[in-house]
Structure formats: structure tokens, C-alpha cells
Design a protein around this motif. Structure first.
Motif, PDB file in Angstrom:
ATOM      1  N   ARG A 199       2.199  -9.165  -3.427  1.00  0.00           N
ATOM      2  CA  ARG A 199       1.634 -10.524  -3.513  1.00  0.00           C
ATOM      3  C   ARG A 199       0.972 -10.782  -4.863  1.00  0.00           C
ATOM      4  NH1 ARG A 199      -0.288 -14.619  -4.553  1.00  0.00           N
ATOM      5  NH2 ARG A 199      -1.389 -16.149  -3.255  1.00  0.00           N
ATOM      6  N   TYR A 200       0.249  -9.782  -5.387  1.00  0.00           N
ATOM      7  CA  TYR A 200      -0.584 -10.026  -6.558  1.00  0.00           C
ATOM      8  C   TYR A 200      -0.153  -9.251  -7.809  1.00  0.00           C
ATOM      9  CZ  TYR A 200      -3.769 -12.136  -3.180  1.00  0.00           C
ATOM     10  OH  TYR A 200      -4.328 -12.920  -2.201  1.00  0.00           O
ATOM     11  N   GLY A 201       0.745  -8.277  -7.671  1.00  0.00           N
ATOM     12  CA  GLY A 201       1.148  -7.491  -8.823  1.00  0.00           C
ATOM     13  C   GLY A 201       0.069  -6.497  -9.239  1.00  0.00           C
ATOM     14  N   GLY A 202       0.148  -6.031 -10.490  1.00  0.00           N
ATOM     15  CA  GLY A 202      -0.850  -5.096 -10.996  1.00  0.00           C
ATOM     16  C   GLY A 202      -0.529  -3.655 -10.641  1.00  0.00           C
ATOM     17  N   THR A 203      -1.441  -2.765 -10.967  1.00  0.00           N
ATOM     18  CA  THR A 203      -1.292  -1.339 -10.675  1.00  0.00           C
ATOM     19  C   THR A 203      -1.607  -1.081  -9.211  1.00  0.00           C
ATOM     20  OG1 THR A 203      -1.967  -0.793 -12.931  1.00  0.00           O
ATOM     21  CG2 THR A 203      -2.055   0.984 -11.305  1.00  0.00           C
ATOM     22  N   PRO A 204      -0.737  -0.381  -8.488  1.00  0.00           N
ATOM     23  CA  PRO A 204      -0.992  -0.139  -7.066  1.00  0.00           C
ATOM     24  C   PRO A 204      -2.348   0.523  -6.823  1.00  0.00           C
ATOM     25  CG  PRO A 204       1.232   0.537  -7.643  1.00  0.00           C
ATOM     26  CD  PRO A 204       0.537   0.216  -8.938  1.00  0.00           C
ATOM     27  N   TRP A 205      -3.088  -0.016  -5.877  1.00  0.00           N
ATOM     28  CA  TRP A 205      -4.344   0.527  -5.374  1.00  0.00           C
ATOM     29  C   TRP A 205      -5.518   0.398  -6.353  1.00  0.00           C
ATOM     30  CZ3 TRP A 205      -4.037   0.941  -0.385  1.00  0.00           C
ATOM     31  CH2 TRP A 205      -2.822   1.330   0.200  1.00  0.00           C
ATOM     32  N   GLU A 206      -5.301  -0.191  -7.505  1.00  0.00           N
ATOM     33  CA  GLU A 206      -6.403  -0.310  -8.461  1.00  0.00           C
ATOM     34  C   GLU A 206      -7.381  -1.391  -8.016  1.00  0.00           C
ATOM     35  OE1 GLU A 206      -7.176  -0.825 -13.266  1.00  0.00           O
ATOM     36  OE2 GLU A 206      -5.238  -1.395 -12.397  1.00  0.00           O
ATOM     37  N   PRO A 207      -8.668  -1.075  -7.921  1.00  0.00           N
ATOM     38  CA  PRO A 207      -9.648  -2.115  -7.576  1.00  0.00           C
ATOM     39  C   PRO A 207      -9.673  -3.223  -8.620  1.00  0.00           C
ATOM     40  CG  PRO A 207     -10.584   0.070  -7.242  1.00  0.00           C
ATOM     41  CD  PRO A 207      -9.281   0.266  -7.974  1.00  0.00           C
TER      42      PRO A 207
END
Length: 228
Positions: A199-207
Motif C-alpha cells: 500500500r505504501y511502499g518503502g523498506t519492509p518493516w521500517e518504522p
């Protein structure tokens, strides 16, 4: 945009006088909100805060006592979105707006308290703390016009919440997989894939940074509430 309209009354944290609001508790524990408004934690007004207030406070409230294997801790705002996304994929039928909002707001009282209490500590803090949580939770439920959980909805919610917790423990905090059931006592599936990445992209699991978490929570909150 934040509602920046301030209250005009005294903003002291603890008010021991009762002349302004007859019939209210003698002691009132005020907390100032990001908008400049204020909320009495001991007698919460369901209309005291803005949606932005709640979103910002949850983005600044940390899970896992602030521990993280990343540079910043995981916020309750991001956790709440994670639980919502996990729950959405547990059944074939889509969630109703009420079900989705219940998932999104399930830990919202923690934003007002400013911390997410570790579950094993809650019995130590005893009934007064539990009553405070219930009172704040009831004010939130009233504000967003939510009914009590249906038993099956709550059962599925707890499964989703436990899956999120088990997965966070490994990917966001740094616990070993075998420590999750044996030390933490969380007997739930540990996900490999971050349910929020699609849904949001980015690095998996990164706060997420607080500003990002607040914005994404606020978007989900306001959109879902408009559907009720």
C-alpha cells in the motif's frame, strides 16, 4: 491542517478546583493537544480533540517501550494501520466501515496517555489504570459513533493484533523468532512480508517518521469515517 483554536481557560496539568465545571471530578488531569486544545484524561470529552490531534499523538506514541532494531521506534499509528491491513485480508468479504474504524482505533487511548503499556505490566498497574483506559476508549468510541465489538469481529481482531505483534517483535524490535512464543508468550504467525509495503511502499518493516505515520493514519481515519 491542524485546528489551532486554543482553549481560553487555564492550561494547568492538574486542576484541583471545581468552580469552573460544577459536578466534575475535583481533580482534573489536563493534557495539551497539538491543536492547542486540551483534554481532561480523568473525564474525557469526546469532542475535545481534532482528528489531526489523534493522528499526531498516535504517531508520537511508541510500541515496545520504544525499543527498535531500526533508527526510530514503531509508532502506534503505524501498528494500527498494520492491524487494519492484516484484518482486511483475513476474510473474503470486505470490512464494513465500522469494522475498519474499530480496527484502526483499537489502541487510540494510548495516544492520549502518551505510551503503549507493555501487556504484562497492566495487571501490576491494577484497576485504576484499567479504568482510565476504558474511560478514554469509551470517549473515542462515542466520538466516532462506534458500537461495541461483535464477538466474532473481536475474535478476528485479536488474531490480527497478535499476528502484528509477533511480526513486529521480530522485524521491528529484534527478537528472535523462537523467543516470540517462548519469552514473549505471543503464539501467533510471524509474517515474512510487511502487510503495509504494498500500500505504501518503502523498506519492509521500517518504522515511519512521525510526520509520515500521522499523515497516513489521518488519511485512513478521515476517509473511513466519511463512509459511516
Amino acid at each position: 491542517m491542524l485546528d489551532s483554536s486554543p482553549h481560553t481557560a487555564d492550561d494547568s496539568i492538574l486542576d484541583t478546583h471545581n468552580t469552573e465545571y460544577p459536578g466534575k471530578p475535583t481533580n482534573r488531569a489536563w493534557r495539551r493537544l497539538p491543536s492547542g486544545r486540551r483534554l481532561d484524561l480523568l473525564d474525557p470529552d469526546p469532542h475535545a480533540w481534532t482528528d489531526s490531534d489523534l493522528s499526531i499523538m498516535l504517531s508520537r506514541t511508541f510500541r515496545w517501550a520504544g525499543e527498535s532494531c531500526w533508527p526510530i521506534p514503531l509508532s502506534v499509528a503505524q501498528h494500527s494501520l498494520m492491524v487494519l491491513h492484516i484484518r482486511q485480508h483475513m476474510t473474503d468479504a470486505p470490512l464494513t466501515p465500522i469494522q475498519a474504524l474499530q480496527e484502526l482505533l483499537h489502541d487510540s487511548e494510548e495516544g492520549f496517555l502518551g505510551f503503549d503499556c507493555l501487556s504484562p505490566l497492566k495487571p501490576v498497574l491494577s484497576e485504576p489504570f484499567a479504568q482510565l483506559e476504558r474511560s478514554l476508549g469509551a470517549a473515542i468510541w462515542e466520538r466516532y459513533q462506534l458500537p461495541a465489538w461483535q464477538p466474532e469481529d473481536y475474535r478476528l481482531h485479536k488474531i490480527a493484533d497478535h499476528i502484528a505483534a509477533a511480526s513486529e517483535a521480530v522485524h521491528c524490535v529484534g527478537w528472535e523468532r523462537d523467543e516470540v512464543p517462548t519469552i514473549l508468550g505471543i503464539k501467533a504467525k510471524i509474517l515474512d512480508s510487511d502487510p503495509l509495503q504494498k500500500r505504501y511502499g518503502g523498506t519492509p518493516w521500517e518504522p515511519w517518521p512521525a510526520e509520515v505515520a500521522a499523515q497516513r493514519f489521518h488519511e485512513a481515519l478521515t476517509w473511513t469515517y466519511t463512509l459511516i
